[in-house]
Design a protein around this motif. Structure first.
Motif, PDB file in Angstrom:
ATOM      1  N   ARG A   1      58.500  80.462  -1.669  1.00 28.88           N
ATOM      2  CA  ARG A   1      59.550  81.489  -1.609  1.00 28.88           C
ATOM      3  C   ARG A   1      59.272  82.560  -2.667  1.00 28.88           C
ATOM      4  O   ARG A   1      59.016  82.245  -3.824  1.00 28.88           O
ATOM      5  CB  ARG A   1      60.938  80.889  -1.842  1.00 28.88           C
ATOM      6  N   PRO A   2      59.362  83.838  -2.288  1.00 25.08           N
ATOM      7  CA  PRO A   2      59.163  84.909  -3.282  1.00 25.08           C
ATOM      8  C   PRO A   2      60.239  84.853  -4.356  1.00 25.08           C
ATOM      9  O   PRO A   2      61.382  84.468  -4.097  1.00 25.08           O
ATOM     10  CB  PRO A   2      59.285  86.188  -2.441  1.00 25.08           C
ATOM     11  N   VAL A   3      59.873  85.224  -5.564  1.00 23.27           N
ATOM     12  CA  VAL A   3      60.860  85.244  -6.642  1.00 23.27           C
ATOM     13  C   VAL A   3      61.797  86.429  -6.453  1.00 23.27           C
ATOM     14  O   VAL A   3      61.420  87.464  -5.899  1.00 23.27           O
ATOM     15  CB  VAL A   3      60.182  85.311  -8.027  1.00 23.27           C
ATOM     16  N   ASN A   4      63.022  86.253  -6.920  1.00 24.44           N
ATOM     17  CA  ASN A   4      64.031  87.312  -6.839  1.00 24.44           C
ATOM     18  C   ASN A   4      65.029  87.116  -7.976  1.00 24.44           C
ATOM     19  O   ASN A   4      66.212  86.861  -7.750  1.00 24.44           O
ATOM     20  CB  ASN A   4      64.744  87.261  -5.484  1.00 24.44           C
ATOM     21  N   PRO A   5      64.562  87.205  -9.225  1.00 22.42           N
ATOM     22  CA  PRO A   5      65.458  86.938 -10.356  1.00 22.42           C
ATOM     23  C   PRO A   5      66.467  88.060 -10.521  1.00 22.42           C
ATOM     24  O   PRO A   5      66.103  89.186 -10.879  1.00 22.42           O
ATOM     25  CB  PRO A   5      64.496  86.857 -11.540  1.00 22.42           C
ATOM     26  N   VAL A   6      67.729  87.782 -10.274  1.00 19.47           N
ATOM     27  CA  VAL A   6      68.746  88.823 -10.322  1.00 19.47           C
ATOM     28  C   VAL A   6      69.628  88.739 -11.570  1.00 19.47           C
ATOM     29  O   VAL A   6      70.103  89.762 -12.063  1.00 19.47           O
ATOM     30  CB  VAL A   6      69.624  88.802  -9.047  1.00 19.47           C
ATOM     31  N   SER A   7      69.869  87.546 -12.087  1.00 12.52           N
ATOM     32  CA  SER A   7      70.670  87.414 -13.305  1.00 12.52           C
ATOM     33  C   SER A   7      69.788  87.649 -14.527  1.00 12.52           C
ATOM     34  O   SER A   7      68.559  87.515 -14.469  1.00 12.52           O
ATOM     35  CB  SER A   7      71.301  86.022 -13.386  1.00 12.52           C
ATOM     36  N   ASP A   8      70.407  87.986 -15.651  1.00 13.43           N
ATOM     37  CA  ASP A   8      69.645  88.146 -16.895  1.00 13.43           C
ATOM     38  C   ASP A   8      68.932  86.845 -17.260  1.00 13.43           C
ATOM     39  O   ASP A   8      67.786  86.864 -17.721  1.00 13.43           O
ATOM     40  CB  ASP A   8      70.568  88.574 -18.037  1.00 13.43           C
ATOM     41  N   TYR A   9      69.612  85.734 -17.068  1.00 13.00           N
ATOM     42  CA  TYR A   9      69.023  84.416 -17.355  1.00 13.00           C
ATOM     43  C   TYR A   9      67.744  84.207 -16.543  1.00 13.00           C
ATOM     44  O   TYR A   9      66.702  83.817 -17.086  1.00 13.00           O
ATOM     45  CB  TYR A   9      70.057  83.345 -17.030  1.00 13.00           C
ATOM     46  N   ALA A  10      67.806  84.494 -15.251  1.00 10.40           N
ATOM     47  CA  ALA A  10      66.637  84.322 -14.387  1.00 10.40           C
ATOM     48  C   ALA A  10      65.532  85.306 -14.747  1.00 10.40           C
ATOM     49  O   ALA A  10      64.344  84.957 -14.758  1.00 10.40           O
ATOM     50  CB  ALA A  10      67.046  84.491 -12.924  1.00 10.40           C
ATOM     51  N   LEU A  11      65.909  86.542 -15.048  1.00 11.41           N
ATOM     52  CA  LEU A  11      64.919  87.556 -15.407  1.00 11.41           C
ATOM     53  C   LEU A  11      64.140  87.152 -16.653  1.00 11.41           C
ATOM     54  O   LEU A  11      62.912  87.330 -16.719  1.00 11.41           O
ATOM     55  CB  LEU A  11      65.612  88.903 -15.636  1.00 11.41           C
ATOM     56  N   LEU A  12      64.827  86.593 -17.640  1.00 15.87           N
ATOM     57  CA  LEU A  12      64.148  86.230 -18.882  1.00 15.87           C
ATOM     58  C   LEU A  12      63.238  85.019 -18.682  1.00 15.87           C
ATOM     59  O   LEU A  12      62.162  84.953 -19.283  1.00 15.87           O
ATOM     60  CB  LEU A  12      65.169  85.967 -19.984  1.00 15.87           C
ATOM     61  N   HIS A  13      63.634  84.080 -17.848  1.00 12.01           N
ATOM     62  CA  HIS A  13      62.734  82.963 -17.561  1.00 12.01           C
ATOM     63  C   HIS A  13      61.496  83.448 -16.805  1.00 12.01           C
ATOM     64  O   HIS A  13      60.374  83.004 -17.076  1.00 12.01           O
ATOM     65  CB  HIS A  13      63.454  81.880 -16.773  1.00 12.01           C
ATOM     66  N   PHE A  14      61.687  84.365 -15.863  1.00 10.77           N
ATOM     67  CA  PHE A  14      60.535  84.887 -15.131  1.00 10.77           C
ATOM     68  C   PHE A  14      59.623  85.678 -16.060  1.00 10.77           C
ATOM     69  O   PHE A  14      58.389  85.594 -15.968  1.00 10.77           O
ATOM     70  CB  PHE A  14      60.985  85.759 -13.963  1.00 10.77           C
ATOM     71  N   ALA A  15      60.211  86.425 -16.982  1.00 12.18           N
ATOM     72  CA  ALA A  15      59.402  87.170 -17.950  1.00 12.18           C
ATOM     73  C   ALA A  15      58.567  86.212 -18.791  1.00 12.18           C
ATOM     74  O   ALA A  15      57.375  86.464 -19.047  1.00 12.18           O
ATOM     75  CB  ALA A  15      60.302  88.019 -18.843  1.00 12.18           C
ATOM     76  N   ALA A  16      59.153  85.114 -19.231  1.00 14.54           N
ATOM     77  CA  ALA A  16      58.408  84.132 -20.024  1.00 14.54           C
ATOM     78  C   ALA A  16      57.283  83.514 -19.195  1.00 14.54           C
ATOM     79  O   ALA A  16      56.188  83.265 -19.703  1.00 14.54           O
ATOM     80  CB  ALA A  16      59.357  83.047 -20.535  1.00 14.54           C
ATOM     81  N   GLU A  17      57.544  83.269 -17.918  1.00 18.32           N
ATOM     82  CA  GLU A  17      56.490  82.764 -17.025  1.00 18.32           C
ATOM     83  C   GLU A  17      55.310  83.729 -16.996  1.00 18.32           C
ATOM     84  O   GLU A  17      54.136  83.324 -17.084  1.00 18.32           O
ATOM     85  CB  GLU A  17      57.022  82.603 -15.599  1.00 18.32           C
ATOM     86  N   GLN A  18      55.609  85.004 -16.868  1.00 17.34           N
ATOM     87  CA  GLN A  18      54.552  86.009 -16.755  1.00 17.34           C
ATOM     88  C   GLN A  18      53.769  86.143 -18.061  1.00 17.34           C
ATOM     89  O   GLN A  18      52.555  86.373 -18.049  1.00 17.34           O
ATOM     90  CB  GLN A  18      55.142  87.354 -16.345  1.00 17.34           C
ATOM     91  N   VAL A  19      54.452  85.996 -19.179  1.00 17.14           N
ATOM     92  CA  VAL A  19      53.760  86.022 -20.471  1.00 17.14           C
ATOM     93  C   VAL A  19      52.770  84.867 -20.541  1.00 17.14           C
ATOM     94  O   VAL A  19      51.623  85.027 -20.975  1.00 17.14           O
ATOM     95  CB  VAL A  19      54.772  85.951 -21.629  1.00 17.14           C
ATOM     96  N   LEU A  20      53.198  83.677 -20.089  1.00  9.58           N
ATOM     97  CA  LEU A  20      52.285  82.533 -20.098  1.00  9.58           C
ATOM     98  C   LEU A  20      51.110  82.769 -19.152  1.00  9.58           C
ATOM     99  O   LEU A  20      49.958  82.506 -19.502  1.00  9.58           O
ATOM    100  CB  LEU A  20      53.026  81.254 -19.722  1.00  9.58           C
TER     101      LEU A  20
END
Length: 243
Positions: free
Chosen positions: A119-138
Motif C-alpha cells: 500500500r502506498p504511504v499517505n501520512p496525513v497526521s503530524d505523528y505519521a509524517l514524523l515517523h515517515f520522515a525518520a524512515e526516510q532519514v534511515l
C-alpha cells in the motif's frame, strides 16, 4: 552480535532488549534512566559515535509518540529528523552496518481495510509524517555500502510495561481498556467501536527484529510487524472486560 537499542526502557524497547538477550546477542541500552548509556535523545548535537563502540546493529525504538507531537511539534520534529540523522551517522562512523527503525502503521494513512506492505504511504497526521520522515532519514543513511535496514510498521502495540509509573500512553485502547476494567469496573467507548485494528504484542515486534538479524540481507526491508488478533475496538473492550 552487539546491538545498541535506543529507548530500552519503553514498551517496545524493553521487549527488544529481552528478545535480543534470549537469542544470545549482547544488547546495549541507550536512553534515559537505567540504560547502559544514559543520554538525552532530544539533543542531536550531543550524539556521540562512542555510544556505539563495537556495535554491529542499531535498533531505534525511541520514535516520537503522539503525546510528544501534540505537546511540542517542533521538539518532536527535531528528534524525528535531526535526531535520527545524527544517530545513524554516528553509528555508521562507529562501524555499525545494520539499522532497524520501529515506525508506525499510521504512515499508510487511515487504517481502513486490508493493509500490506504494497500500500502506498499517505501520512496525513503530524505523528505519521514524523515517523515517515525518520524512515526516510534511515533509508538515506543505509545507502549501498553493504549495510542493511529494517523498517517495522506495527499497528496497535500492547505488552508488559517495564515501569507503569513512567508510562504516559494510557489513552491508547490496549492500555486504557484493561486499566479501566480493573480500576473503574467499566469501559467507556468514545465511538461505536467498529474500527478494526491489528493488535501486536511488543514481544512479536522483538521477534521480527531478531528474526531479521539472522538474515544476511542488504538494502532496506519493509515489514508490517503483525499480531495474531485483528479485532474491532468494541471486541477488544469485550475481551478486556472478560479477562
Amino acid at each position: 552480535m552487539r546491538v545498541a537499542v535506543l529507548g530500552p526502557n519503553g514498551l517496545i524497547g524493553s521487549a527488544v532488549m529481552n528478545g535480543l538477550r534470549r537469542c544470545g546477542h549482547d544488547a546495549v541500552g541507550i536512553g534515559h534512566g537505567a540504560a547502559d548509556v544514559s543520554v538525552d535523545l532530544g539533543d542531536p548535537a550531543n550524539v556521540q559515535s562512542g555510544w556505539f563502540a563495537d556495535c554491529d546493529v542499531l535498533v531505534h525504538c525511541a520514535g516520537v509518540t503522539d503525546e510528544e507531537v501534540k505537546a511540542d511539534l517542533g521538539a518532536a520534529a527535531r528528534r524525528a529528523m535531526a535526531g535520527t540523522e545524527a544517530l545513524t551517522r554516528a553509528a555508521k562512523e562507529a562501524g555499525v552496518r545494520r539499522f532497524v527503525y520501529v515506525s508506525s502503521a499510521h504512515v499508510y494513512g487511515p487504517l481502513v481495510g486490508d493493509i500490506d506492505e504494497t500500500r502506498p504511504v499517505n501520512p496525513v497526521s503530524d505523528y505519521a509524517l514524523l515517523h515517515f520522515a525518520a524512515e526516510q532519514v534511515l533509508r538515506r543513511n543505509v545507502g549501498s555500502d553493504a549495510t542493511g535496514g529494517l523498517l517495522l510498521r506495527p499497528c496497535a502495540v500492547f505488552g508488559s510495561l517495564p515501569d507503569p509509573a513512567r508510562f504516559r500512553r494510557w489513552s491508547l485502547v490496549p492500555f486504557s481498556f484493561p486499566r479501566d476494567a480493573a480500576t473503574l469496573h467499566e469501559i467507556r467507548l468514545a465511538s461505536a467501536g467498529t474500527q478494526r485494528r491489528n493488535f501486536v504484542s511488543s514481544d512479536a515486534v522483538a521477534s521480527a527484529i531478531t528474526d531479521w538479524l539472522e538474515k544476511p540481507v542488504g538494502g532496506v526491508t519493509l515489514a508490517n510487524a503483525l499480531g495474531v488478533d485483528d479485532l474491532s475496538v468494541f471486541a477488544l473492550a469485550e475481551r478486556s472486560a472478560a479477562i
